[in-house]
Write a protein that holds these residues in place. Sequence first.
Motif, PDB file in Angstrom:
ATOM      1  N   ASP A  46     -43.932 -20.432 -58.071  1.00 33.11           N
ATOM      2  CA  ASP A  46     -42.614 -20.032 -57.570  1.00 33.11           C
ATOM      3  C   ASP A  46     -42.320 -20.649 -56.205  1.00 33.11           C
ATOM      4  OD1 ASP A  46     -42.035 -18.567 -59.818  1.00 33.11           O
ATOM      5  OD2 ASP A  46     -42.714 -16.661 -58.971  1.00 33.11           O
ATOM      6  N   ASP A  50     -38.924 -22.742 -55.560  1.00 33.31           N
ATOM      7  CA  ASP A  50     -37.989 -22.411 -54.485  1.00 33.31           C
ATOM      8  C   ASP A  50     -37.650 -23.609 -53.601  1.00 33.31           C
ATOM      9  OD1 ASP A  50     -37.737 -19.760 -55.287  1.00 33.31           O
ATOM     10  OD2 ASP A  50     -39.300 -19.030 -53.926  1.00 33.31           O
ATOM     11  N   LYS A 160     -34.284 -19.356 -65.067  1.00 35.37           N
ATOM     12  CA  LYS A 160     -35.508 -19.765 -65.774  1.00 35.37           C
ATOM     13  C   LYS A 160     -35.418 -19.333 -67.223  1.00 35.37           C
ATOM     14  CE  LYS A 160     -39.375 -17.404 -65.005  1.00 35.37           C
ATOM     15  NZ  LYS A 160     -40.656 -16.967 -64.379  1.00 35.37           N
ATOM     16  N   ARG A 176     -33.448 -15.985 -60.352  1.00 30.29           N
ATOM     17  CA  ARG A 176     -34.219 -15.813 -59.126  1.00 30.29           C
ATOM     18  C   ARG A 176     -33.381 -15.002 -58.139  1.00 30.29           C
ATOM     19  NH1 ARG A 176     -39.399 -15.694 -57.733  1.00 30.29           N
ATOM     20  NH2 ARG A 176     -39.989 -16.969 -55.931  1.00 30.29           N
ATOM     21  N   ARG A 179     -36.500 -13.750 -54.036  1.00 28.95           N
ATOM     22  CA  ARG A 179     -37.860 -14.255 -54.204  1.00 28.95           C
ATOM     23  C   ARG A 179     -38.613 -13.601 -55.362  1.00 28.95           C
ATOM     24  NH1 ARG A 179     -38.795 -19.018 -51.218  1.00 28.95           N
ATOM     25  NH2 ARG A 179     -37.422 -18.916 -49.424  1.00 28.95           N
ATOM     26  N   TRP A 181     -38.108 -12.661 -59.939  1.00 27.94           N
ATOM     27  CA  TRP A 181     -37.366 -13.011 -61.142  1.00 27.94           C
ATOM     28  C   TRP A 181     -36.807 -11.746 -61.789  1.00 27.94           C
ATOM     29  CZ3 TRP A 181     -36.102 -17.847 -61.795  1.00 27.94           C
ATOM     30  CH2 TRP A 181     -36.933 -18.856 -61.308  1.00 27.94           C
TER      31      TRP A 181
END
Length: 202
Positions: A46, A50, A160, A176, A179, A181
Amino acid sequence: MGLFLIGCASGPRREGETKDYGFEGDSDIVWVRGPWESIRPSGNVDEVIDQLCPAVMELPRARLGEYGQEYCGVIYSFENGLYYASVPSPLKRAEMVGPSRRKSCFSPAVVKDSRGQLEPLADFHSHPWPSSPMSEPDRRRRNQRYRVRIQFDTTCRIQKLVPHIRDALPGEIYERQARSWKLIGYIQPEDKDSGFITPVRP
């Protein structure tokens, strides 16, 4: 799944190719070089995800909407447990010159990184507009190459898809947020060919 080769990137041979991406022979199979120096590798995938949108949005025409350009790349790892991103590629099928609401790029099938045998995890691609969620073609079964697909727009809204192509589980769409999901929808097994989303109820 894609083809993942070890080796050095070759020089450009066809229009649009560079030392960082190109076509395999006369096909539409795209290779990309890894790693992309703009993305810091991490043991947490992740943290790599980001970083992608801000870096891609610095590339030519990445924010220009109907006159813009999509970019496609791959997230992968080695046995050292770190995740890396490839250089993103703008290579695509020929299209009419001028503004268009349909943009595309080929999801790379080959990553060229000379450091060893790599393991692909996901492809990623950008949309050159704001407020642009993952499109229906992006969600369809036949367009999935990897275990995960990442997509983002010019506002860095990141989504995602976990398609579960090879099993009977529904596909999952996440967004997202702060920070983490958040699950926002499912693609039921009978809808995987169409990419139709069943939203998650609040």
